[in-house]
Each structure stands twice: as structure tokens, then as C-alpha cells.
Design a protein around this motif. Structure first.
Motif, PDB file in Angstrom:
ATOM      1  N   VAL A   2       0.934  -1.373   0.124  1.00 50.52           N
ATOM      2  CA  VAL A   2      -0.129   0.005  -0.033  1.00 50.52           C
ATOM      3  C   VAL A   2       0.961   1.298   0.079  1.00 50.52           C
ATOM      4  O   VAL A   2       1.925   1.331   0.872  1.00 50.52           O
ATOM      5  CB  VAL A   2      -0.954   0.093   1.285  1.00 50.52           C
ATOM      6  N   LEU A   3       0.476   2.048  -0.785  1.00 47.79           N
ATOM      7  CA  LEU A   3       1.075   3.476  -0.879  1.00 47.79           C
ATOM      8  C   LEU A   3       0.151   4.527   0.140  1.00 47.79           C
ATOM      9  O   LEU A   3      -0.896   4.571  -0.291  1.00 47.79           O
ATOM     10  CB  LEU A   3       1.279   3.962  -2.335  1.00 47.79           C
ATOM     11  N   PRO A   4       0.966   4.905   1.396  1.00 46.62           N
ATOM     12  CA  PRO A   4       0.263   5.837   1.917  1.00 46.62           C
ATOM     13  C   PRO A   4      -0.178   6.941   1.379  1.00 46.62           C
ATOM     14  O   PRO A   4       0.527   7.683   0.438  1.00 46.62           O
ATOM     15  CB  PRO A   4       1.099   6.216   3.026  1.00 46.62           C
ATOM     16  N   ARG A   5      -1.277   7.445   1.703  1.00 44.69           N
ATOM     17  CA  ARG A   5      -2.091   8.907   0.921  1.00 44.69           C
ATOM     18  C   ARG A   5      -1.339   9.971   1.672  1.00 44.69           C
ATOM     19  O   ARG A   5      -1.145  11.128   0.862  1.00 44.69           O
ATOM     20  CB  ARG A   5      -3.327   8.799   1.156  1.00 44.69           C
ATOM     21  N   GLY A   6      -1.159   9.897   2.991  1.00 40.43           N
ATOM     22  CA  GLY A   6      -0.454  10.958   3.674  1.00 40.43           C
ATOM     23  C   GLY A   6       0.936  11.251   3.179  1.00 40.43           C
ATOM     24  O   GLY A   6       1.536  10.331   2.791  1.00 40.43           O
ATOM     25  N   ARG A   7       1.126  12.721   3.034  1.00 41.06           N
ATOM     26  CA  ARG A   7       2.349  12.923   2.477  1.00 41.06           C
ATOM     27  C   ARG A   7       3.620  12.890   3.725  1.00 41.06           C
ATOM     28  O   ARG A   7       3.835  14.084   4.413  1.00 41.06           O
ATOM     29  CB  ARG A   7       2.732  14.345   1.817  1.00 41.06           C
ATOM     30  N   MET A   8       3.881  11.965   4.070  1.00 41.75           N
ATOM     31  CA  MET A   8       4.606  11.417   5.241  1.00 41.75           C
ATOM     32  C   MET A   8       6.128  12.464   5.686  1.00 41.75           C
ATOM     33  O   MET A   8       6.212  13.035   6.562  1.00 41.75           O
ATOM     34  CB  MET A   8       5.362  10.081   5.336  1.00 41.75           C
ATOM     35  N   ASN A   9       6.721  12.615   4.578  1.00 43.74           N
ATOM     36  CA  ASN A   9       8.061  13.509   4.784  1.00 43.74           C
ATOM     37  C   ASN A   9       7.920  14.669   3.883  1.00 43.74           C
ATOM     38  O   ASN A   9       8.855  15.458   3.728  1.00 43.74           O
ATOM     39  CB  ASN A   9       9.200  12.674   4.422  1.00 43.74           C
ATOM     40  N   ARG A  10       6.825  15.250   3.526  1.00 46.41           N
ATOM     41  CA  ARG A  10       6.740  16.481   2.811  1.00 46.41           C
ATOM     42  C   ARG A  10       5.784  17.609   3.367  1.00 46.41           C
ATOM     43  O   ARG A  10       5.602  18.698   2.839  1.00 46.41           O
ATOM     44  CB  ARG A  10       6.200  16.269   1.329  1.00 46.41           C
ATOM     45  N   SER A  11       4.933  16.950   4.272  1.00 42.17           N
ATOM     46  CA  SER A  11       3.837  18.123   5.025  1.00 42.17           C
ATOM     47  C   SER A  11       4.517  18.990   5.942  1.00 42.17           C
ATOM     48  O   SER A  11       5.315  18.538   6.774  1.00 42.17           O
ATOM     49  CB  SER A  11       2.885  17.018   5.584  1.00 42.17           C
ATOM     50  N   ARG A  12       4.413  20.273   5.915  1.00 42.48           N
ATOM     51  CA  ARG A  12       4.887  21.085   6.635  1.00 42.48           C
ATOM     52  C   ARG A  12       3.592  21.452   7.796  1.00 42.48           C
ATOM     53  O   ARG A  12       4.059  21.857   9.087  1.00 42.48           O
ATOM     54  CB  ARG A  12       5.214  22.407   6.030  1.00 42.48           C
ATOM     55  N   PHE A  13       2.325  21.344   7.224  1.00 46.79           N
ATOM     56  CA  PHE A  13       1.294  21.593   8.317  1.00 46.79           C
ATOM     57  C   PHE A  13       0.592  20.467   8.357  1.00 46.79           C
ATOM     58  O   PHE A  13       0.242  19.581   7.226  1.00 46.79           O
ATOM     59  CB  PHE A  13       0.347  22.856   7.819  1.00 46.79           C
ATOM     60  N   VAL A  14       0.211  20.162   9.411  1.00 40.61           N
ATOM     61  CA  VAL A  14      -0.756  18.767   9.721  1.00 40.61           C
ATOM     62  C   VAL A  14      -1.967  19.326  10.494  1.00 40.61           C
ATOM     63  O   VAL A  14      -1.998  20.389  11.159  1.00 40.61           O
ATOM     64  CB  VAL A  14       0.028  17.816  10.324  1.00 40.61           C
ATOM     65  N   LEU A  15      -3.035  18.361  10.231  1.00 35.21           N
ATOM     66  CA  LEU A  15      -4.256  18.598  11.256  1.00 35.21           C
ATOM     67  C   LEU A  15      -4.537  17.555  12.223  1.00 35.21           C
ATOM     68  O   LEU A  15      -4.110  16.348  11.904  1.00 35.21           O
ATOM     69  CB  LEU A  15      -5.438  18.351  10.264  1.00 35.21           C
ATOM     70  N   ALA A  16      -4.414  18.134  13.416  1.00 35.42           N
ATOM     71  CA  ALA A  16      -4.849  17.242  14.741  1.00 35.42           C
ATOM     72  C   ALA A  16      -6.300  17.288  14.844  1.00 35.42           C
ATOM     73  O   ALA A  16      -6.909  18.080  14.830  1.00 35.42           O
ATOM     74  CB  ALA A  16      -4.005  17.488  16.019  1.00 35.42           C
ATOM     75  N   VAL A  17      -6.653  15.722  14.914  1.00 31.71           N
ATOM     76  CA  VAL A  17      -8.210  15.601  15.040  1.00 31.71           C
ATOM     77  C   VAL A  17      -8.495  15.374  16.485  1.00 31.71           C
ATOM     78  O   VAL A  17      -8.287  14.366  16.906  1.00 31.71           O
ATOM     79  CB  VAL A  17      -8.495  14.187  14.358  1.00 31.71           C
ATOM     80  N   VAL A  18      -8.987  16.507  17.058  1.00 38.26           N
ATOM     81  CA  VAL A  18      -9.370  16.643  18.697  1.00 38.26           C
ATOM     82  C   VAL A  18     -10.641  16.408  18.845  1.00 38.26           C
ATOM     83  O   VAL A  18     -11.055  16.617  20.057  1.00 38.26           O
ATOM     84  CB  VAL A  18      -8.834  17.895  19.326  1.00 38.26           C
ATOM     85  N   GLY A  19     -11.469  16.119  17.707  1.00 41.31           N
ATOM     86  CA  GLY A  19     -12.901  15.819  18.119  1.00 41.31           C
ATOM     87  C   GLY A  19     -13.253  14.496  18.981  1.00 41.31           C
ATOM     88  O   GLY A  19     -12.291  13.899  19.578  1.00 41.31           O
ATOM     89  N   ASP A  20     -14.444  14.057  18.726  1.00 42.16           N
ATOM     90  CA  ASP A  20     -14.737  12.671  19.317  1.00 42.16           C
ATOM     91  C   ASP A  20     -14.127  11.873  18.697  1.00 42.16           C
ATOM     92  O   ASP A  20     -13.889  11.948  17.214  1.00 42.16           O
ATOM     93  CB  ASP A  20     -16.244  12.493  19.221  1.00 42.16           C
ATOM     94  N   ARG A  21     -13.823  10.561  19.139  1.00 39.57           N
ATOM     95  CA  ARG A  21     -12.932   9.426  18.625  1.00 39.57           C
ATOM     96  C   ARG A  21     -13.808   8.270  18.709  1.00 39.57           C
ATOM     97  O   ARG A  21     -14.645   8.271  19.728  1.00 39.57           O
ATOM     98  CB  ARG A  21     -11.453   9.221  19.250  1.00 39.57           C
TER      99      ARG A  21
END
Lengths: 280, 159
Positions: free
Chosen positions: A254-273
Motif C-alpha cells: 500500500v502506498l500511503p496517501r498522507g505525505r509523510m515527509n513533505r507535509s509542513r502543516f498537519v491537522l490534529a483531530v481533537v474531536g470525538d473519537r
């Protein structure tokens, strides 16, 4: 006067005591989480190190912003406006679909999907250890992050928080060799577990039944099983499936969708889990 | 021993920690010199009557905290390294530059072997002898870093 010989315990003795202490610490840190809170409190010492090493990058970015030409800015502005228009149109469409979906789910008495609250964080460093895939971000407990908070970028899931300081967190990427994430195929909702391999562009699905319906190009979503990651976020795309008749199981790369080593800004999901499996 | 310009020791150790966490491209991570180990070797050979295994151990704990490694990994490795530096500092002072370079390679190599052993305990496998690359890069840095620091500590009269 300078002492001619070292006083106190001999170096051998010190090495023995401190070495044993270190071994005890290693074992304790590996097998228990006693030091988790200590580490998190000491992030006040660690975070500035990463801030300092990140400084040249930020100065460069700032200079780039300052010395951008007028035409460039105008061009970017109009490009962004076009993009906003497109996205707005899409989100209007989505609103209708969502309303319909909620209605249908109510009819089926299914649990309501909760909107996740997301927070933008900046990557300020990566782990110096080549054996682990860990990002350091500039948000922490003060912003509502906690151990286990999922982190993603615009295109897919990246990983989860493993250590949260006050204004500083470590994020373990899903490609780390010690990470695994429950997933399901978008096409037929087949469930599996995507394991990290230690390579930035590889995840693996092991132990697939050799008759399972999976093929190249299938999109994997997080399934929400395990309650760690919210359901329905893109994880990766199947690039190859190995069906070896000599082996009891098939495997998929599987090729991951997220850009593991190129993202400068990321989103943290702090809502309900942990909303469970979507669409079942 | 009077309290003098010992702040240079702390400042260089801090700098080495910065260099130890500085972001590098993924494919260069294996070649990052072990800066804290280099500094520990240098300061122990420079101030053997004051600094020793305990100093190295503390630097190691700080490095563990900074890099996020298991607490004690670098502390153990640097304590072992400090012990061998203490045993041999009188001889290494008489070495010529090439011999010194080789000896630094051996010392940092010991440091890396201990670190690799801890990695092995944690289930992280390293392909072949790649974990020894930092020993080589650190040794190659020694002929530049050591005279520079020696000059600085002489001028600041660090004893």
C-alpha cells in the motif's frame, strides 16, 4: 591545590553503578510507561531545541513571504479564489448528501456521525533516529491534544500522537515499523490491518485470504475499529497484490496517501473519537 | 581548581545536542556524526580530573530526552565510552593525528555498538553494519573539531 589523583569512587565502580542504572531505566522505559509524564513535563527543555533547529527554515519562509513580487501574490490570490469557489460548490453538494445520509441513518437507528474538530499544527522537527518515523509538532495538551490523537494532512492519515507535552507533541507515523492501523477497502468494505514497514512509501497488508477481493488501485480508509482513529479517512492505495500459491496468505503493498515527509502543516483531530465502523 | 570558564563545556554540549536533533534528509540520517560522543571524548581528555563517567551519563540522559530514545540508551553508551576514554587519555595525548582519528573511530564504534544493542532489545533491526557509519563520520570530524576546541579552552584558561 590541584588533587593529583581522582578522589571518590573509582571509574570502574561508577561505570558499574551508572551502567546498571541506565539498563534499569531502559527496561523501565520500554516495558512500562512510568516516564511518560516525566518526558512530557521535560518537553519544556526539548521543544526549544527543535525550535532552534527549525529556525533557519522559518526565517527562509518568512523571507520568501516578504520578498514575493506583486504579480506572484496576485496570481496566487486568484488561484486560491478559484479553488475556494470550487470547494464551496463541492461542499454545498456535500451538505445535501450529508443531510440525506443523516436522515437515512436516523431511519436505520444508526449512531450519528459526529463532526471532528481539527486543529492545524506545524511540523517543527523529525526524529533523528533513522529507525523510527516520528514527527514533532508545535501543539500539545494546551491545545487539546492527548496521547492517541490522530494526525492527518490534506490527503490522508499520517499517524497518532505518542507523547504530548504542553505545547509540543511527538507523532508516530503509520509507516513506522511498530505501527499498525485498522483499515477497510472503500470498494467492498473488506477489513484488514495496514502495518508500517519502516519505509516512508510502504504499508503492508499481511494475512489476506488468498481468495479475497482486493486489487491494484483500491483505496483504503481507516475503519475506526480499535477506537484510536476516526473512521472514514483515507489511508492509502493498494499498489500491488501478491498471491503466491505456495503460501497460505496473500499480501498487498500500500502506498500511503498522507505525505509523510513533505507535509509542513498537519491537522490534529481533537474531536470525538471511536465512532465505530462507518457504513455498517 | 577554581571556578573558571567551565560554561564553555556546557555551551558546546548544548550545541552538540542541537546538532544531534537537527533535521536531515531521510537518506542522510545514518551518517549523522555522534556529536555528543565527540564532545564527551574531547572534554574527558581535556579535563580528566574533573569530568568522567557521571558527566557522560548526564549528557546521555539529556540526549535521550532530546532525541526521544528510550531513557538510558545514550546514557549507557556514553558512560561506557567515557570509561574507555578515561583509561586511555594519557596515551591518546601522545598519539599522532591519524592514530587519534583511528582511536576516536574505535571509541565511537563502542558507543554505537552499545546503542545498537539497546535498539536490538527494543526489536528495531538494523541492516548490517550501517550503525557504524556515525563512528566513521565522527572520527573524520575529530582532526577539525579537537584543535579548534583545544585552542578555545586554552584561551579561556579552562582547567
Amino acid at each position: 591545590m590541584k588533587p593529583l589523583f581522582t578522589r571518590g569512587p573509582s571509574p570502574e565502580f561508577r561505570l558499574l553503578v551508572l551502567g546498571l542504572l541506565a539498563v534499569v531505566l531502559i527496561a523501565a522505559d520500554h516495558y512500562t510507561n512510568w516516564f511518560q509524564s516525566t518526558r512530557e513535563r521535560l518537553s519544556g527543555f526539548v521543544a526549544p531545541l527543535y525550535w532552534l533547529t527549525d529556525a533557519p527554515e522559518r526565517v527562509g519562509e518568512w523571507a520568501g513571504e516578504q520578498f514575493r513580487s506583486r504579480e506572484e501574490l496576485q496570481e496566487e490570490n486568484s488561484r486560491l479564489k478559484r479553488q475556494v469557489l470550487l470547494l464551496e460548490q463541492r461542499s454545498q453538494l456535500l451538505a445535501a448528501v450529508k443531510a440525506e445520509n443523516t436522515q437515512l441513518k436516523e431511519l436505520m437507528n444508526a449512531a450519528e456521525m459526529v463532526d471532528d474538530r481539527v486543529l492545524v499544527a506545524q511540523v517543527i522537527g523529525i526524529s533523528p533516529d533513522p529507525l523510527e518515523h516520528v514527527l514533532l509538532i508545535d501543539k500539545g495538551r494546551d491545545d487539546g491534544l492527548d496521547v492517541g490523537t490522530p494526525v492527518m494532512d490534506a490527503s490522508g492519515l499520517l499517524g497518532q500522537v505518542i507523547e504530548a507535552g504542553d505545547a509540543f507533541s511527538r507523532v508516530l507515523l503509520i509507516t513506522d515499523a511498530s505501527h499498525a492501523i485498522p483499515v477497510q477497502l472503500l470498494r467492498n468494505s473488506m477489513r484488514s490491518v495496514a502495518e508500517g514497514t519502516g519505509h516512508l512509501y510502504h504499508l503492508k497488508l499481511r494475512h489476506l485470504a488468498s481468495t479475497s477481493d482486493i486489487r491494484e488501485g483500491d483505496l483504503l480508509l481507516s475503519s475506526g475499529l480499535g477506537g484510536r482513529f476516526p473512521a472514514g479517512y483515507p489511508v492509502g492505495e493498494v499498489v500491488s497484490v501478491t498471491r503466491d500459491p505456495g503460501r497460505p496468505f496473500a499480501e498487498a503493498e500500500v502506498l500511503p496517501r498522507g505525505r509523510m515527509n513533505r507535509s509542513r502543516f498537519v491537522l490534529a483531530v481533537v474531536g470525538d473519537r471511536g465512532q465505530g465502523l462507518a457504513g455498517e | 581548581m577554581q571556578a573558571n570558564n567551565r560554561w564553555l563545556v556546557a555551551a558546546t554540549i548544548f550545541l552538540s545536542l542541537l546538532l544531534a536533533v537537527m533535521p536531515l534528509p531521510q537518506q542522510w540520517l545514518w551518517f549523522r556524526p555522534a556529536f555528543p560522543a565527540l564532545l564527551v571524548i574531547f572534554w574527558i581528555s581535556q579535563l580528566p580530573q574533573a569530568l568522567g563517567v557521571g558527566f557522560a551519563w548526564l549528557v546521555g540522559i539529556l540526549e535521550d530526552l532530546a532525541t526521544g530514545a528510550s531513557l538510558g540508551t545514550h546514557a549507557l553508551a556514553l558512560a561506557v565510552l567515557a570509561y574507555f576514554s578515561l583509561l586511555t587519555y594519557q596515551r591518546t595525548r601522545a598519539f599522532n593525528p591519524l592514530q587519534q582519528l583511528l582511536w576516536v573511530f574505535v571509541l565511537v564504534g563502542i558507543n554505537q555498538v552499545v546503542g545498537n544493542w539497546v535498539h536490538g532489545l527494543e526489536g528495531k533491526t538494523v541492516p548490517g553494519l550501517t550503525f557504524l557509519w556515525p563512528a566513521l563520520t565522527t572520527a573524520l570530524l575529530w582532526p577539525w573539531v579537537a584543535p579548534m576546541l583545544r585552542g578555545m579552552s586554552r584561551r579561556l584558561d579552562i582547567r
